[in-house]
Design an enzyme around this catalytic site. Structure first.
Site, PDB file in Angstrom:
ATOM      1  N   PRO A 151       0.984  -1.098   0.200  1.00  0.00           N
ATOM      2  CG  PRO A 151       0.153  -0.129   2.014  1.00  0.00           C
ATOM      3  CD  PRO A 151       0.964  -1.806   1.012  1.00  0.00           C
ATOM      4  CD1 TRP A 152      -2.733   4.552  -1.194  1.00  0.00           C
ATOM      5  CD2 TRP A 152      -1.763   5.895   0.422  1.00  0.00           C
ATOM      6  NE1 TRP A 152      -3.202   4.582  -0.581  1.00  0.00           N
ATOM      7  CE2 TRP A 152      -3.307   5.220   0.377  1.00  0.00           C
ATOM      8  CE3 TRP A 152      -1.481   6.444   0.967  1.00  0.00           C
ATOM      9  CZ2 TRP A 152      -4.252   6.104   0.978  1.00  0.00           C
ATOM     10  CZ3 TRP A 152      -2.046   7.064   1.943  1.00  0.00           C
ATOM     11  CH2 TRP A 152      -3.471   6.897   2.118  1.00  0.00           C
ATOM     12  CG  ASN A 153      -1.612   3.453   4.807  1.00  0.00           C
ATOM     13  OD1 ASN A 153      -0.390   2.147   3.365  1.00  0.00           O
ATOM     14  ND2 ASN A 153      -2.467   2.978   5.555  1.00  0.00           N
ATOM     15  CE  LYS A 166      -0.277  -3.260  -8.816  1.00  0.00           C
ATOM     16  NZ  LYS A 166      -0.058  -1.966  -8.092  1.00  0.00           N
ATOM     17  N   PRO A 167       4.562  -1.823  -6.089  1.00  0.00           N
ATOM     18  CG  PRO A 167       6.180   0.134  -6.723  1.00  0.00           C
ATOM     19  CD  PRO A 167       5.435  -2.267  -6.901  1.00  0.00           C
ATOM     20  N   PRO A 221      -3.906  -3.203 -13.481  1.00  0.00           N
ATOM     21  CG  PRO A 221      -6.095  -1.663 -12.311  1.00  0.00           C
ATOM     22  CD  PRO A 221      -4.840  -1.631 -12.767  1.00  0.00           C
ATOM     23  N   GLY A 231      -4.234  -4.228   1.483  1.00  0.00           N
ATOM     24  CA  GLY A 231      -4.807  -2.314   1.139  1.00  0.00           C
ATOM     25  C   GLY A 231      -6.249  -2.896   1.330  1.00  0.00           C
ATOM     26  CD  GLU A 255      -1.413  -5.741   6.764  1.00  0.00           C
ATOM     27  OE1 GLU A 255      -1.505  -4.194   7.648  1.00  0.00           O
ATOM     28  OE2 GLU A 255      -1.128  -6.655   7.372  1.00  0.00           O
ATOM     29  CB  CYS A 259      -4.942  -0.742   8.519  1.00  0.00           C
ATOM     30  SG  CYS A 259      -4.225  -1.332   9.342  1.00  0.00           S
ATOM     31  CD  GLU A 273     -10.074   1.033   6.224  1.00  0.00           C
ATOM     32  OE1 GLU A 273      -9.294   1.108   6.842  1.00  0.00           O
ATOM     33  OE2 GLU A 273      -9.972   1.078   5.364  1.00  0.00           O
ATOM     34  CG  PHE A 308      -7.929   5.220   5.164  1.00  0.00           C
ATOM     35  CD1 PHE A 308      -7.200   3.953   6.282  1.00  0.00           C
ATOM     36  CD2 PHE A 308      -6.835   5.867   3.860  1.00  0.00           C
ATOM     37  CE1 PHE A 308      -6.378   3.590   5.997  1.00  0.00           C
ATOM     38  CE2 PHE A 308      -5.807   4.811   4.416  1.00  0.00           C
ATOM     39  CZ  PHE A 308      -5.114   3.901   5.132  1.00  0.00           C
TER      40      PHE A 308
END
Length: 474
Positions: free
Chosen positions: A134-136, A159-160, A192, A211, A235, A269, A369, A371
């Site tokens: 993920p990016w966070n 894969k980022p 994708p 993600g 996750e 998360c 969520e 976020f």
């Protein structure tokens, strides 16, 4: 069909960097190379792989001056807060290397072997592992899977997120400089459709995804359609609750829960997203909480004085603002005046922090969520009511209880009851929004499945292989 991706800087909406996707045929070759070289990598003695892991940490430390601003430009966290991710990254790496030998050692059954027999259980690598990060918290999350997978003898396709492509490239550079063969760790930027192709590729043995719930479902669906049986760890998201009991130290608790909800603009998360407060301390808690939130400085994350940056995108900001507006329309009361944060305007990724009261579980702000830097606070009359509300959620990642357990044995007993009955992967006492690498990181319900960190994190990246020897044949 897209052939490239461009990362947009959250705080100014300017393009930062573009990466081109491989052709499917190139990707197929890349995967085949990973599968082939993994066979050699798995034969490197474990002690040598661990030594390479230690050198990797040194290589990464050598980059630590460059990383904070680079990370800020990609995902928007205030630059002053980015060194914390580097420290956490190194802490987790060190712990997983420390326990690698014991976690991956053969399990002896000598104590129960019959005369003439020898039995033991080996841990062997899976093969090629696809890590979708993920990016966070791109460094903190990816270290959970990438390093243990490599130390276990697997090859990794990394894969980022399109938002943080440079983080994976830097991670892989440190690994190859440390001695990991280049085809054993490969960063792959993918659309994708290419990601689905990789998940379903017969030479990819396991997928570790972090993600959103919707993203996790897509990964699961792709894996189910693959030939054979594909291992998948998911996750996913959270709507993590906190409960403040009557005897909680309010000054300490408020400060921790404000940070737990607002750090990284709430984009975690395991961020605290809903708080239940006992009615006897509710008014005081809310007053203190609001006062602290009002002190945040929202603005340009490249400036050292900023402690609250933008969220990751304008689209994310608009979704958060809509969730708050819907709650207010349904009866929630906002306690943070909008004019305190003039930077937060429609059409930008800047979202003002908000505290909502008069909330309930009919509102998405308490069930789905967010976020973002938003918290709902609800009054409760008892432990039983708090427990029921904490479990009334499709998510189950972490939960926290705040009470004076040190001075009051009854409060500690009350917490232990929560620890038994809360439906979550991790239950905290007087702490939140933290991953201890010695503890299993896992979720229940829509927060996913699988385990990272701790000795159990190695289990999902290896398989058990039993050896049964009959030494005497007469």
């Amino acid at each position: 069909m897209a052939t490239s991706q461009t990362t947009i800087i959250p705080h100014n909406q300017q393009p930062l960097i573009t990466r081109t996707y491989p052709e499917q045929s190139e990707l197929d070759t890349l995967i085949k190379n990973a599968s082939e070289v993994q066979k050699t990598w798995s034969k490197v003695p474990l002690k040598e792989r661990i030594a390479i892991g230690r050198k990797f940490m040194d290589e990464f430390r050598g980059m630590s001056e460059e990383i904070p601003m680079e990370l800020t430009m990609q995902m928007g966290r205030p630059v002053s807060q980015c060194p914390g991710e580097i420290r956490g990254f190194l802490e987790r790496a060190s712990y997983m290397l420390d326990i690698a030998e014991s976690s991956l050692a053969d399990v002896s059954l000598a104590d129960t072997d019959k005369p003439g027999f020898k039995r033991y259980i080996k841990r062997v690598p899976l093969g090629v592992v696809l890590v979708i990060a993920p990016w966070n918290f791109p460094y903190l999350v990816s270290i959970n899977s990438v390093l243990p997978a490599l130390i276990s003898g697997n090859a990794v396709l990394f894969k980022p997120s399109p938002q943080t492509p440079l983080t994976a490239e830097r991670f892989a550079l440190a690994l190859t400089r440390a001695g990991v063969p280049k085809d054993v760790i490969q960063v792959v930027h993918m659309s994708p459709s290419l990601t689905t192709f990789t998940i379903q590729h017969p030479l990819v043995n396991f997928v570790s995804f972090t993600g959103s719930v919707s993203g996790g479902r897509s990964v699961e669906e792709a894996a189910v359609k693959a030939k054979g049986f594909k291992g998948v760890a998911l996750e996913l998201g959270g709507k993590d609750p906190a409960y403040v009991r009557p005897d909680a130290d309010l000054d300490y608790t408020v400060a921790e829960l404000v940070d737990g909800a607002m750090f990284n603009s709430g984009q975690s998360c395991c961020a605290v997203e809903r708080i239940y407060v006992h009615e006897s301390v509710y008014d005081t808690f809310v007053e203190k909480y609001v006062a602290m939130v009002k002190g945040y400085k929202l603005g340009d994350p490249t400036l050292p004085e900023t402690n609250l940056g933008p969220v990751v995108s304008v689209a994310s900001a608009e979704r958060i603002r809509k969730q708050v507006a819907d709650a207010i329309k349904a009866g929630a009361k906002p306690l943070i005046p909008e004019d305190l944060f003039p930077t937060a305007q429609s059409g930008t990724a800047f979202v003002a922090p908000q505290v909502l009261v008069n909330v309930n579980h009919s509102m998405d702000v308490m069930m789905e969520e967010t976020f973002g830097p938003v918290i709902g606070i609800q009054k409760v009359s008892s432990d039983e009511e708090a427990l029921k509300l904490m479990n009334d959620s499709p998510y189950g990642l972490t939960a926290s209880v705040w009470t004076n357990a040190a001075a009051n044995p009854e409060s500690q007993e009350a917490f232990l009851k929560f620890a038994d009955e809360i439906e979550a992967g991790t239950v905290f006492l007087n702490r939140c929004d933290y991953l201890d690498p010695a503890l299993a990181w896992t979720g229940v319900k829509d927060s996913g499945r699988g385990i990272s960190l701790s000795k159990f994190g190695y289990d999902q990246l290896t398989r058990a292989k039993s050896v049964h020897m009959k030494i005497k044949t007469n």
